[in-house]
Design an enzyme around this catalytic site. Structure first.
Site, mmCIF file in Angstrom:
data_model
loop_
_atom_site.group_PDB
_atom_site.id
_atom_site.type_symbol
_atom_site.label_atom_id
_atom_site.label_comp_id
_atom_site.label_asym_id
_atom_site.label_seq_id
_atom_site.Cartn_x
_atom_site.Cartn_y
_atom_site.Cartn_z
ATOM 1 N N SER A 61 -43.486 27.264 -29.243
ATOM 2 C CA SER A 61 -42.025 27.244 -29.166
ATOM 3 C C SER A 61 -41.437 28.122 -28.075
ATOM 4 O O SER A 61 -40.219 28.095 -27.859
ATOM 5 C CB SER A 61 -41.424 27.652 -30.515
ATOM 6 O OG SER A 61 -41.512 26.590 -31.430
ATOM 7 N N LYS A 64 -39.080 26.587 -25.655
ATOM 8 C CA LYS A 64 -37.635 26.462 -25.845
ATOM 9 C C LYS A 64 -36.828 27.376 -24.925
ATOM 10 O O LYS A 64 -35.600 27.233 -24.843
ATOM 11 C CB LYS A 64 -37.278 26.708 -27.304
ATOM 12 C CG LYS A 64 -37.849 25.672 -28.270
ATOM 13 C CD LYS A 64 -37.328 25.888 -29.675
ATOM 14 C CE LYS A 64 -37.879 24.859 -30.647
ATOM 15 N NZ LYS A 64 -39.210 25.219 -31.161
ATOM 16 N N SER A 121 -35.930 28.988 -34.243
ATOM 17 C CA SER A 121 -36.740 28.046 -33.473
ATOM 18 C C SER A 121 -36.624 26.617 -33.995
ATOM 19 O O SER A 121 -37.615 25.878 -34.055
ATOM 20 C CB SER A 121 -38.212 28.493 -33.492
ATOM 21 O OG SER A 121 -38.925 27.914 -32.430
#
Length: 382
Positions: A61, A64, A121
């Site tokens: 993640s 991101k 997230s």
């Protein structure tokens, strides 16, 4: 297994070398568990420590960060408003992994979705934002890869906007540092989200607690993003600021969540203990410069920009400046015209050169104006 790593004190160029590009490998004394890492200073982009920095690994993640960068660029350019409502598509609602359980057709503001991406997230929010910006996740991923190329992220290939496992979805600690720097340097409003420890959405019905516990427990923490999958293991880009210096610590493939945070803290602690930012000013005030044949007799010089120099602790007393400034200048003078330069040294090493510019324009006297001025001087002399 924990390992003791030898880090390279690397050079990133400003106007002149910030640190010698031939700096030899030096044992930092740090012990880390991660497969690769980078420590970068935000303002200059100087890499202070690195280990296996270009190894291509799964970012989970931490991906991101690029998603947030493109969203913040859309907000700051006026393409999006933080108060715009985003309608959740069936595809976004169907995302697995970390999520806030968006339902098809549910609406949420851009601001709330950014909060969900940074704090917990949320994959579903990341995809919904991607669709809002580019029309589809695929089109958004194309933008992600284009932006990565622009930033010099040569180790990176994005296949989605979430970091969910996908063969070939890879980046490096070096590249994560680059996109992290771009986000926090040019879009400081992201801090309003990345520094949240606990919050909620849906009128308080759904609680959020930051996956980055450094935000709560590390002095000066400003963000940024964690990541985990079983194949990527534990990753993060951690940012923190003390005494006006902000650092970016990237950790990839730590074997546990505790070791990930320990690695990031060790990098940040090293940076804050070893480096500082020294503000630099001319040793004497910049005096006005005479203008020949100008409608104004003088023009005020000014530095093109402020100078804040990254130095190793203990070097602050070695910072000095050398000023080169024109004695006079002939009109016309343009605003921003170069009138000289300020050289900044640490010891004998040139570390920065700052142009000195005219603060205002000065027109040239007309022929009648020249005679009028000459006559005025004669009358005053008489």
């Amino acid at each position: 297994m924990r390992k003791s790593t030898s880090f390279i004190l690397a050079a990133v160029m400003l106007a002149a070398a910030a640190f010698p590009s031939s700096a030899a490998p030096a044992d930092s004394g740090l012990t880390v568990s991660c497969a690769s890492c980078v420590l970068m200073e935000k303002e200059s982009g100087t890499i202070l420590l690195e280990d296996n920095a270009h190894e291509k690994l799964e970012p989970a993640s931490v991906t991101k960060i690029m998603t947030l960068l493109l969203v913040m660029e859309a907000v700051d350019s006026g393409q999006l408003s933080l108060e715009d409502m985003v309608t959740v598509s069936p595809y976004a609602a169907g995302m697995g992994g970390s999520q806030v359980y968006l339902e098809e057709g549910e609406q949420m503001t851009v601001s709330e979705m950014i909060k969900c991406v940074t704090v917990v997230s949320g994959n579903d929010c990341a995809v919904a934002l991607a669709e809002r910006v580019a029309g589809s996740e695929g089109a958004f991923v194309t933008k992600m890869n284009q932006r990565a190329q622009e930033l010099g992220m040569a180790d990176t290939t994005f296949l989605n906007c979430t970091g969910l496992p996908a063969p070939g979805h890879l980046t490096s600690a070096h590249d994560i540092a680059l996109m992290s720097r771009e986000l926090i340097l040019n879009h400081p409003a992201i801090r309003e989200y990345t520094t949240i420890w606990m919050d909620s959405i849906r009128n308080g019905e759904f609680g959020l607690t930051n996956t980055n516990r450094l935000v709560r427990f590390y002095q000066g923490a400003t963000g940024l993003k964690t990541g985990f999958t079983s194949s990527a293991q534990y990753c993060m880009s951690a940012t923190a600021e003390r005494d006006g210096m902000e650092l970016i610590a990237v950790v990839m493939k730590s074997p546990s969540t505790n070791q990930r945070f320990d690695d990031a803290k060790a990098l940040l602690d090293y940076g804050f203990a070893s480096y500082t930012i020294a503000p630099v000013y001319p040793e004497v005030p910049l005096a006005p410069i005479d203008v020949l044949l100008g409608t104004s007799a003088q023009v005020q010089p000014q530095l093109e920009r402020d100078c804040r120099l990254l130095v190793r602790r203990g070097e602050e007393s070695q910072v000095s400046t050398r000023l080169s400034l024109a004695e006079n200048v002939e009109a016309p003078v343009e605003q921003g015209q170069v009138l000289g330069q300020l050289e900044v040294y640490v010891g004998e090493q040139l570390r920065d050169t700052i142009p000195i510019l005219s603060a205002q324009p000065v027109d040239r006297l007309s022929i009648p104006g020249i005679f009028t001025r000459m006559l005025s001087k004669l009358l005053m002399a008489g």
